[in-house]
Design a protein around this motif. Structure first.
Motif, mmCIF file in Angstrom:
data_model
loop_
_atom_site.group_PDB
_atom_site.id
_atom_site.type_symbol
_atom_site.label_atom_id
_atom_site.label_comp_id
_atom_site.label_asym_id
_atom_site.label_seq_id
_atom_site.Cartn_x
_atom_site.Cartn_y
_atom_site.Cartn_z
ATOM 1 N N THR A 55 0.604 -1.482 -0.009
ATOM 2 C CA THR A 55 -0.243 0.220 -0.200
ATOM 3 C C THR A 55 0.962 1.458 -0.204
ATOM 4 O O THR A 55 0.286 2.341 -0.797
ATOM 5 C CB THR A 55 -1.061 -0.429 1.390
ATOM 6 N N LYS A 56 2.037 1.258 0.966
ATOM 7 C CA LYS A 56 2.540 2.608 1.197
ATOM 8 C C LYS A 56 3.510 2.587 -0.609
ATOM 9 O O LYS A 56 3.523 3.425 -1.277
ATOM 10 C CB LYS A 56 3.929 2.360 1.564
ATOM 11 N N ILE A 57 4.180 1.037 -0.952
ATOM 12 C CA ILE A 57 4.874 2.151 -2.326
ATOM 13 C C ILE A 57 3.845 2.142 -3.546
ATOM 14 O O ILE A 57 3.928 2.929 -4.343
ATOM 15 C CB ILE A 57 5.114 0.536 -3.286
ATOM 16 N N ALA A 62 2.061 6.229 -7.112
ATOM 17 C CA ALA A 62 0.805 6.801 -8.509
ATOM 18 C C ALA A 62 1.559 8.328 -9.344
ATOM 19 O O ALA A 62 0.375 8.107 -9.352
ATOM 20 C CB ALA A 62 0.325 7.064 -6.995
ATOM 21 N N GLY A 63 2.511 8.172 -8.180
ATOM 22 C CA GLY A 63 2.480 10.034 -9.211
ATOM 23 C C GLY A 63 3.793 9.207 -10.554
ATOM 24 O O GLY A 63 3.827 10.231 -11.298
ATOM 25 N N PRO A 69 2.310 0.472 -11.621
ATOM 26 C CA PRO A 69 1.565 -0.852 -11.301
ATOM 27 C C PRO A 69 2.843 -1.316 -11.213
ATOM 28 O O PRO A 69 2.448 -2.840 -11.004
ATOM 29 C CB PRO A 69 0.516 -0.947 -12.137
ATOM 30 N N LEU A 70 3.507 -1.367 -12.153
ATOM 31 C CA LEU A 70 4.729 -2.547 -12.745
ATOM 32 C C LEU A 70 5.022 -2.638 -11.268
ATOM 33 O O LEU A 70 5.545 -3.427 -10.693
ATOM 34 C CB LEU A 70 5.108 -1.806 -13.732
ATOM 35 N N PHE A 71 5.873 -1.169 -10.663
ATOM 36 C CA PHE A 71 6.429 -1.125 -10.247
ATOM 37 C C PHE A 71 6.183 -2.206 -8.388
ATOM 38 O O PHE A 71 6.660 -3.020 -7.465
ATOM 39 C CB PHE A 71 7.652 0.122 -9.028
ATOM 40 N N THR A 76 5.933 -6.298 -4.652
ATOM 41 C CA THR A 76 4.939 -7.897 -3.976
ATOM 42 C C THR A 76 5.540 -9.065 -4.454
ATOM 43 O O THR A 76 5.613 -9.878 -3.028
ATOM 44 C CB THR A 76 3.019 -7.711 -4.222
ATOM 45 N N ALA A 77 6.193 -9.400 -5.306
ATOM 46 C CA ALA A 77 6.795 -10.100 -6.148
ATOM 47 C C ALA A 77 7.962 -11.053 -5.545
ATOM 48 O O ALA A 77 8.190 -11.999 -4.356
ATOM 49 C CB ALA A 77 6.546 -10.935 -7.352
ATOM 50 N N ILE A 78 8.129 -9.281 -4.864
ATOM 51 C CA ILE A 78 10.400 -9.600 -4.349
ATOM 52 C C ILE A 78 9.831 -10.045 -3.182
ATOM 53 O O ILE A 78 10.230 -10.817 -2.784
ATOM 54 C CB ILE A 78 10.701 -8.553 -5.077
ATOM 55 N N VAL A 79 9.183 -9.126 -2.176
ATOM 56 C CA VAL A 79 8.605 -9.350 -0.932
ATOM 57 C C VAL A 79 7.743 -10.988 -0.528
ATOM 58 O O VAL A 79 7.917 -11.923 0.520
ATOM 59 C CB VAL A 79 7.632 -8.154 -0.360
ATOM 60 N N ASN A 80 7.300 -11.613 -1.254
ATOM 61 C CA ASN A 80 7.104 -12.873 -1.449
ATOM 62 C C ASN A 80 7.979 -13.566 -1.686
ATOM 63 O O ASN A 80 7.161 -15.087 -1.438
ATOM 64 C CB ASN A 80 5.745 -12.949 -1.813
#
Length: 141
Positions: A55-57, A62-63, A69-71, A76-80
């Motif tokens: 959510t923070k990322i 959003a800017g 959305p790609l980042f 999320t994939a890296i953290v998982n």
């Protein structure tokens, strides 16, 4: 001609293949048993960490309307993948130490085998202790 080497009987050595089979048969039941053992579930805390971080990322990204959305998806994939990466690193270290111990055994330096064995034992103890400490910190159990 060296009589000491010609008179000594050749020693039957254990091949690396049998050492690998022994490691697999030793560590597999330990890992399955540890996985099936009842323990406090810290997964919701980790999931909450992933959700908050994502959510923070997403807010920061959003800017950047195109790349945001790609980042966020990549993050999320890296953290998982973090828990799997830790397991792969620990497994790699254990295999590396076992191979170093086998090399010392192959050189007939039996005192040199002790250090890699102790390294593997300490590594397993640290992983188990870390699991228990982190579970206690987050769940109190």
């Amino acid at each position: 001609m060296n009589h000491a080497t010609s008179l000594s009987k050749p020693r039957n050595k254990i091949s690396w293949k049998y050492v690998r089979y022994a490691l697999i048969s030793c560590f597999s039941p330990i890992i399955w048993g540890w996985n099936l053992a009842p323990k406090a579930d810290a997964a919701p805390i980790y999931d909450a960490f992933v959700t908050v971080s994502t959510t923070k990322i997403a807010t920061i990204m959003a800017g950047f309307p195109v790349a945001g959305p790609l980042f966020t998806t990549l993050f999320t994939a890296i953290v998982n993948l973090i828990p799997w990466a830790v397991l792969l690193i620990v497994g790699g270290i254990a295999i590396w130490q076992a191979y170093l111990g086998y090399q010392e055994y192959d050189r007939e330096n039996f005192s040199g085998v002790v250090k890699p064995m102790l390294n593997i034992i300490v590594l397993v103890i640290l992983v188990i202790a870390t699991d228990r400490i982190v579970t206690f910190m987050f769940t109190g159990a």
